[in-house]
Design an enzyme around this catalytic site. Structure first.
Site, PDB file in Angstrom:
ATOM      1  N   SER A 162      37.879  59.533  76.022  1.00  0.00           N
ATOM      2  CA  SER A 162      37.342  58.779  74.876  1.00  0.00           C
ATOM      3  C   SER A 162      35.995  59.267  74.387  1.00  0.00           C
ATOM      4  CB  SER A 162      37.221  57.301  75.235  1.00  0.00           C
ATOM      5  OG  SER A 162      38.498  56.740  75.372  1.00  0.00           O
ATOM      6  N   TYR A 178      33.363  49.862  75.683  1.00  0.00           N
ATOM      7  CA  TYR A 178      34.364  48.812  75.611  1.00  0.00           C
ATOM      8  C   TYR A 178      33.716  47.472  75.928  1.00  0.00           C
ATOM      9  CZ  TYR A 178      36.925  53.125  76.222  1.00  0.00           C
ATOM     10  OH  TYR A 178      37.357  54.397  76.113  1.00  0.00           O
ATOM     11  N   TYR A 236      45.561  62.430  68.295  1.00  0.00           N
ATOM     12  CA  TYR A 236      44.783  61.580  69.202  1.00  0.00           C
ATOM     13  C   TYR A 236      44.883  62.042  70.659  1.00  0.00           C
ATOM     14  CZ  TYR A 236      43.231  57.457  71.732  1.00  0.00           C
ATOM     15  OH  TYR A 236      42.572  56.609  72.593  1.00  0.00           O
ATOM     16  N   VAL A 238      37.839  57.541  80.295  1.00  0.00           N
ATOM     17  CA  VAL A 238      38.504  57.187  81.554  1.00  0.00           C
ATOM     18  C   VAL A 238      38.633  58.360  82.507  1.00  0.00           C
ATOM     19  CG1 VAL A 238      39.806  55.194  80.720  1.00  0.00           C
ATOM     20  CG2 VAL A 238      40.792  57.488  80.537  1.00  0.00           C
TER      21      VAL A 238
END
Lengths: 308, 308, 308, 308
Positions: A63, A242, A190, A260
């Site tokens: 991410s 997040y 993505y 992650v």
């Protein structure tokens, strides 16, 4: 300030805690990574690079790539981008779909999965997926000034095969007309973006423009305007971790983006760009040891943006 | 930098926009305020005070008081406070109860109503409501170095009579055992705290310790530790504007706390404490003109914490 | 069909399972009840009464009272009642507040707590709390044809002192203007209504009008119209067991209303009114043994409304 | 009772209201249907068929097919089916994904889209999609005793091309391991099942076993056990009309299942199976005129399951 000594000290102090946290296992390929690795690198605005631990080992930035893709997309479509994605913390997990239903398919911010998928859709305009991925890769390579950076195809394939939650998010937004391209194409971009493999050294180098008013102080060229650099930093601070963003701001006090894969990129405006990596994650999905290391570094350098 | 000229310029430029936004009407007493008022004040870390517009008119600081009460509570119970309230942006409105049901009565942060009510409960330990309110008033007076600051009893009574939503929040948390005192007592403290009347000058003076590493640079004494000042600033940045916190960080780039009375207190660490006031609110409940003024000020001073 | 033998058989078969489930402990007074009690009573539309087990022991009917209060309120305000409360299953727990926030203070149905509180508010129109409670008590006594039925004041006081969740629901609805009377007055009526103490015999007698087209076949007078009786039965079927309503319909197949005191009233239209009681509750808050007993009874009598 | 006269009367009375409601437009192929059509058919347990209006015009039965697929799946896997789908009303729209996130990928019931998709997954065990669709078609043909019933491929393709929301639901459940087959295969079955075209006559014939204790009274064979027929009826009552199930039970009082094509199948246990069709939908997505017609029919026949 002897940054090298600081990094060496942090690596030494954390030696006994290597392996803390839980390696992400929902992406099969990531689950295979040795959990005992730990690296850290700092690139200062005057061009010095400091590194310690496993700072030369490539890892899946996941991410963290969302920061680079957002930067690329803003360059293409400008502030119109914000019509399709918000700028607020989500208050939910990185892959939550609840907010999307309540807010008609508009993701809360570009750093949760749904938001990053919309950004990929924007970048696809006028391009084929391979071209968009190629452009993204070239952009990151130029930021890091390193043409050896590659996408780990095994990771990309692993996510393509098992990323059901992301397929759900993309199809859901498509049903609200907030995706314009084929879901498979958008997710192709993505998943490849997330599969970018970088070392701490490369990553800290690539983020340097955000610490330096939007310009690359080494290459001597502008990447984004000063205002845009500030805004990207603000988004990282409020939304970069997040549902742990508030806690990261509280403890570390730097804009940052986690992945992650266990990496975190953090920005000390006017000072330096920092990358840290350790695969074990804490409860909210951010690198456990990486967060601790950044708290130590921010505290010892006084780089927190919330202090004087 | 000529701060006085900056403030005068902002007041002049915004003259034609006075009255923008919508005055809060859910508290009857607040609905009576003249919407065309606008004031701004800056107190720098070296003790200078600058002001323009209606900076000497007292207004109801409402939720801005949550910053001072949190500071007081941290002094009493320390970091144990965080067992009963979180540190994450809520992703919902200031008075939402949904999150409380999903997270077992633990509010997301101390700056939404539910969180501030828990803080009042903590401050009540060992005290009667009047004593707690008295202590709070003395604390703010000492921060502002001004004993004339008072609580507007008409506003406090207005909220006591109509604050059903806050009664709901308090009783709901009581059902989860996250309030230890009588609901009426806790809300008595809460409503009086919110009814504090201050001018922009007083407010910018009271926040100065947050811009100055936790110490009052004029009085020359420590209010909180440097670390705690950073952390309170971090909380203001991520949670200080309810569901508009991300946008405020994006546009203004300073830790800040807003109130439905139309006031905003913002902190430029190492530089100054700022207070702005204009009653009309934007869609997410923050002062419309106040936000614009702060964006102008942050941009023209370069005080954004996200720049160099 | 020998109903007495059926009831005796059920009591005998379930003898070994007495004490199953978990007695409600959030109302202190209810937590003291002996969990090994079990009673059942059937009053048929031709006026016969059958009973077995502890059918003559009074227990706190709690939410079962909502059926009687709804009936009373419909008589007062008619179908206009449905402007302030819905008719849909909630899909959430009996005391959830989430739905109220999403649906602007209009409860989903009159059988969840929030809905029943609105019904109390309607019944209060033009009355003092004591008068409304008195009228309700008289109504139930007349339905049961038994003037010895009373309200257990200790239970009512216990709930008044600890019912924070209900205070939260009431204040929340008040903030949406869906309560017109003082919260304490409305909840006073609500808590006293829930504290009604009845035996299985009395309860099965009181519900008889719902099995008999709205008229009392013994007394020979009309309570509600045939249409209204059908509609109340429909509401019990879809909403009578909170988030276990679907399962109750699936297993038992009769309109019914449960209470946390362990009682259930069930209606076999055209056949009989049934009351069963055993204090231990299952996971969704309905009498564990009571549900089993009703499934046995419905299966052996063929009274399910979903069969021929 | 002269059922034919009743149906003729209803058709005549509603003539002036044809076209009420809003035709579903999210499936392009359905948006083309003439909104002024209205048909009704009743098949009684003694084998008589009555029809009026456009009862011989085939329409897309859409979600009504979920009743037949559930019946088929229960025959294959029995009560173990309930480990993967619940039996409670959802309290949300037919295509909501919120509940799935809160309840770990287990849909609330088999009649919302998510639940029906899980049922398709169960039916696929050991079969290819074409085989499963073939088996389903044969099953419905045998229930209706009519081999001319077909699947409208244009509708199936229309949904395959635009059913993003269903792709989202399926992928979301797959991420929770509550789908075992390829998402495309499962949705292939699902979209074809929904695209079944039937007339009111055929549909009322096909549902007859549910009105007749699980056996086909005309063919003289058992479809499901009496207990299972009751349970399917119970599920239709509590969950058959999405978030309008409570209202349908309140007004009509019969187990029923609606589809966005404007059809409703309703069951009067021991009496008859009923099918009604009119394309315009009410606010919660059920046939506007169809609901009215069923309320008239239930009222005039006294077939409500909530009356004597």
């Amino acid at each position: 300030m002897d940054i090298q000594a600081l990094l060496d000290g942090i690596v030494a102090e954390l030696a006994g805690r290597r392996g803390e946290g839980k390696v992400a296992d929902y992406i099969p390929q990531l689950a295979k990574v040795d959990p005992n690795q730990f690296g850290i690198a700092v690139t200062t605005v005057d061009g010095e690079v400091y590194a310690a631990g496993d700072a030369a080992v490539p890892f899946s930035i996941q991410s963290i790539s969302k920061v680079f893709m957002l930067t690329l997309a803003l360059g293409k479509v400008g502030e119109a981008l914000w019509r399709r994605v918000g700028r607020e913390p989500s208050g939910t997990a990185f892959n939550s779909i609840v907010q999307l239903e309540h807010e008609h398919g508009i993701p809360r911010n570009p750093f949760i999965n749904a938001g990053a998928i919309v950004i990929c859709d924007l970048v696809l305009a006028g391009y084929k997926p391979k071209e968009a991925i190629g452009e993204f890769l070239r952009f990151v390579r130029s930021l890091a000034d390193d043409d050896t950076i590659t996408i780990d195809r095994a990771v990309a394939q692993s996510e393509t095969a098992t990323g059901y939650r992301n397929y759900a998010l993309a199809n859901f937004m498509r049903s609200f007309n907030n995706l314009q391209h084929d879901v498979d194409h958008v997710l192709g971009v993505y998943f490849h973006q997330c599969a970018l493999a970088m070392t701490c050294r490369q990553l800290s180098r690539a983020g340097l423009f955000l610490a330096a008013r939007g310009a690359d102080p080494i290459g001597g060229y502008s990447v984004v305007s000063e205002k845009r650099a500030r805004r990207i930093n603000a988004l990282m601070l409020t939304c970069g971790h997040y549902d742990g963003s508030g806690d990261f701001a509280f403890h570390v006090g730097l804009p940052g983006k986690s992945g992650v894969g266990g990496g975190i990129m953090a920005i000390a405006p006017g000072k330096a760009s920092i990358a840290v990596w350790s695969p074990g994650l804490n409860k909210v999905g951010n690198s456990a040891l990486g967060t601790v290391a950044l708290e130590m570094l921010a505290s010892r350098t006084g780089w927190s943006i919330f202090g004087a």
